[in-house]
Design a protein around this motif. Sequence first.
Motif, mmCIF file in Angstrom:
data_model
loop_
_atom_site.group_PDB
_atom_site.id
_atom_site.type_symbol
_atom_site.label_atom_id
_atom_site.label_comp_id
_atom_site.label_asym_id
_atom_site.label_seq_id
_atom_site.Cartn_x
_atom_site.Cartn_y
_atom_site.Cartn_z
ATOM 1 N N TRP A 1 -89.267 -36.287 -10.909
ATOM 2 C CA TRP A 1 -88.902 -37.683 -11.126
ATOM 3 C C TRP A 1 -88.572 -37.981 -12.589
ATOM 4 C CZ3 TRP A 1 -87.297 -41.943 -8.946
ATOM 5 C CH2 TRP A 1 -87.470 -43.174 -9.590
ATOM 6 N N ALA A 2 -89.448 -37.600 -13.488
ATOM 7 C CA ALA A 2 -89.295 -37.998 -14.890
ATOM 8 C C ALA A 2 -88.075 -37.363 -15.546
ATOM 9 C CB ALA A 2 -90.557 -37.635 -15.678
ATOM 10 N N ASP A 3 -87.732 -36.151 -15.147
ATOM 11 C CA ASP A 3 -86.641 -35.425 -15.801
ATOM 12 C C ASP A 3 -85.304 -35.560 -15.077
ATOM 13 O OD1 ASP A 3 -88.308 -34.506 -17.821
ATOM 14 O OD2 ASP A 3 -88.925 -32.748 -16.658
ATOM 15 N N THR A 4 -85.234 -36.425 -14.101
ATOM 16 C CA THR A 4 -83.967 -36.660 -13.399
ATOM 17 C C THR A 4 -83.417 -38.028 -13.771
ATOM 18 O OG1 THR A 4 -84.593 -35.282 -11.499
ATOM 19 C CG2 THR A 4 -82.878 -36.914 -11.136
ATOM 20 N N ARG A 5 -82.181 -38.052 -14.220
ATOM 21 C CA ARG A 5 -81.496 -39.313 -14.518
ATOM 22 C C ARG A 5 -80.406 -39.546 -13.472
ATOM 23 N NH1 ARG A 5 -78.638 -38.473 -19.884
ATOM 24 N NH2 ARG A 5 -77.992 -36.646 -18.670
ATOM 25 N N MET A 6 -80.010 -40.787 -13.347
ATOM 26 C CA MET A 6 -78.902 -41.087 -12.439
ATOM 27 C C MET A 6 -77.662 -40.308 -12.852
ATOM 28 S SD MET A 6 -79.652 -43.171 -9.914
ATOM 29 C CE MET A 6 -78.186 -44.102 -9.447
ATOM 30 N N GLU A 7 -77.473 -40.143 -14.169
ATOM 31 C CA GLU A 7 -76.323 -39.399 -14.664
ATOM 32 C C GLU A 7 -76.363 -37.936 -14.203
ATOM 33 O OE1 GLU A 7 -76.877 -43.014 -17.032
ATOM 34 O OE2 GLU A 7 -78.220 -41.410 -16.368
ATOM 35 N N ASP A 8 -77.564 -37.371 -14.104
ATOM 36 C CA ASP A 8 -77.707 -35.990 -13.638
ATOM 37 C C ASP A 8 -77.291 -35.876 -12.172
ATOM 38 O OD1 ASP A 8 -78.829 -35.260 -16.125
ATOM 39 O OD2 ASP A 8 -80.819 -35.888 -15.445
ATOM 40 N N TYR B 1 -74.136 -45.649 -9.518
ATOM 41 C CA TYR B 1 -74.831 -46.934 -9.555
ATOM 42 C C TYR B 1 -74.239 -47.929 -8.557
ATOM 43 C CZ TYR B 1 -77.783 -45.888 -13.581
ATOM 44 O OH TYR B 1 -78.743 -45.369 -14.415
ATOM 45 N N ASN B 2 -72.965 -47.790 -8.225
ATOM 46 C CA ASN B 2 -72.369 -48.668 -7.214
ATOM 47 C C ASN B 2 -72.994 -48.423 -5.839
ATOM 48 O OD1 ASN B 2 -70.606 -50.068 -8.862
ATOM 49 N ND2 ASN B 2 -68.929 -48.611 -8.587
ATOM 50 N N HIS B 3 -73.356 -47.175 -5.581
ATOM 51 C CA HIS B 3 -73.967 -46.837 -4.292
ATOM 52 C C HIS B 3 -75.480 -47.039 -4.301
ATOM 53 C CE1 HIS B 3 -70.605 -44.942 -2.022
ATOM 54 N NE2 HIS B 3 -70.092 -44.774 -3.245
ATOM 55 N N PHE B 4 -76.113 -46.700 -5.413
ATOM 56 C CA PHE B 4 -77.562 -46.781 -5.519
ATOM 57 C C PHE B 4 -77.898 -47.413 -6.867
ATOM 58 C CE2 PHE B 4 -76.527 -43.052 -2.933
ATOM 59 C CZ PHE B 4 -77.217 -43.358 -1.754
ATOM 60 N N PRO B 5 -78.338 -48.658 -6.875
ATOM 61 C CA PRO B 5 -78.498 -49.385 -8.137
ATOM 62 C C PRO B 5 -79.628 -48.890 -9.031
ATOM 63 C CG PRO B 5 -79.252 -50.712 -6.282
ATOM 64 C CD PRO B 5 -78.570 -49.523 -5.704
ATOM 65 N N SER B 6 -80.478 -48.000 -8.537
ATOM 66 C CA SER B 6 -81.569 -47.497 -9.372
ATOM 67 C C SER B 6 -82.056 -46.152 -8.846
ATOM 68 C CB SER B 6 -82.744 -48.483 -9.395
ATOM 69 O OG SER B 6 -83.400 -48.493 -8.138
ATOM 70 N N LYS B 7 -82.817 -45.454 -9.667
ATOM 71 C CA LYS B 7 -83.443 -44.197 -9.236
ATOM 72 C C LYS B 7 -84.416 -44.449 -8.100
ATOM 73 C CE LYS B 7 -85.480 -41.986 -12.572
ATOM 74 N NZ LYS B 7 -86.177 -40.855 -13.234
ATOM 75 N N HIS B 8 -85.104 -45.591 -8.135
ATOM 76 C CA HIS B 8 -86.069 -45.913 -7.078
ATOM 77 C C HIS B 8 -85.375 -46.011 -5.718
ATOM 78 C CE1 HIS B 8 -88.036 -47.451 -10.790
ATOM 79 N NE2 HIS B 8 -89.116 -46.920 -10.236
ATOM 80 N N VAL B 9 -84.225 -46.667 -5.710
ATOM 81 C CA VAL B 9 -83.465 -46.790 -4.465
ATOM 82 C C VAL B 9 -82.978 -45.422 -4.011
ATOM 83 C CG1 VAL B 9 -81.377 -47.752 -3.417
ATOM 84 C CG2 VAL B 9 -82.775 -49.165 -4.937
ATOM 85 N N LEU B 10 -82.554 -44.621 -4.958
ATOM 86 C CA LEU B 10 -82.001 -43.312 -4.618
ATOM 87 C C LEU B 10 -83.062 -42.403 -4.009
ATOM 88 C CD1 LEU B 10 -79.597 -41.441 -4.610
ATOM 89 C CD2 LEU B 10 -80.045 -40.903 -7.013
ATOM 90 N N VAL B 11 -84.220 -42.296 -4.634
ATOM 91 C CA VAL B 11 -85.240 -41.390 -4.095
ATOM 92 C C VAL B 11 -85.799 -41.926 -2.779
ATOM 93 C CG1 VAL B 11 -87.308 -42.326 -5.232
ATOM 94 C CG2 VAL B 11 -87.131 -39.874 -4.782
ATOM 95 N N GLY B 12 -85.893 -43.254 -2.646
ATOM 96 C CA GLY B 12 -86.322 -43.827 -1.369
ATOM 97 C C GLY B 12 -85.334 -43.555 -0.266
ATOM 98 N N SER B 13 -84.045 -43.561 -0.598
ATOM 99 C CA SER B 13 -83.000 -43.292 0.382
ATOM 100 C C SER B 13 -82.980 -41.826 0.793
ATOM 101 C CB SER B 13 -81.635 -43.695 -0.188
ATOM 102 O OG SER B 13 -81.592 -45.072 -0.464
#
Length: 241
Positions: free
Chosen positions: A41-48, A61-73
């Motif tokens: 979690w800590a070492d992963t960025r949306m850019e990565d 970010y258009n598809h997933f507005p945050s890392k929280h949304v992305l990992v939950g999805s």
Amino acid sequence: MAASDLAEPDDPRARAARTKRDRTRRALLDAADATFGSRGWADTRMEDVAAAAGVSAATAYNHFPSKHVLVGSVYGPLVRPLLSEAERDIAAGRPVVDALTDQIRALARISQRYRKLTASFWSAVEEYTIKVSGPPDTADDGDPRTLAPVPTPLRILIEHGQQTGQLRPFPSALDVSGMIVNLLLLRSINRKEEPADVTAELLLTVLFGMLRPELLANADNDERPFRRTDCADRRVPLDDR
């Protein structure tokens, strides 16, 4: 607005745009699965994740507005089938002890098989819980706890068992399901080499020790009623995520 400006549902251009969006979303989910599973979690960025998916950060970010949304999805599809299973068990009148036993064992297998992804998800949940300072809100579509509702199948089964007299009425289904899932997720981080069947036995002992203590009280002193003897869970192939 001119009629030509409105895309018809069967417009080839609209279909192509939907297909492109779906493929991009799928690519991002696959990239997030791999990246969270390898970097944490800590070492992963949306850019990565965007780079791994071959898209821009803005597109991610258009598809997933945050890392929280992305990992939950990413984590949600792993646990949502358990909710359908719980609902089927209730509708079929299956004994709640059997249904809960299967649920706990399935959760233990998931957390072991996807242990690195599970650790990332748990980190996201902790961070988001501190951020909002409260329980999950179904109206909050940015909360990983609502996108991947891990405790919900347990909660509805426990509620059903308490309402039908199969389980003790205290503690509440909400409290018990939360405690069991928290213990599961913590062990997935702190006991990385623990087999899934061992984790499940511990969780089942805690769960029914609270809600159906006679299952333990009636057992012999050296008997472990939730111990797997067929080692079925040990045969589940593991990956390195």
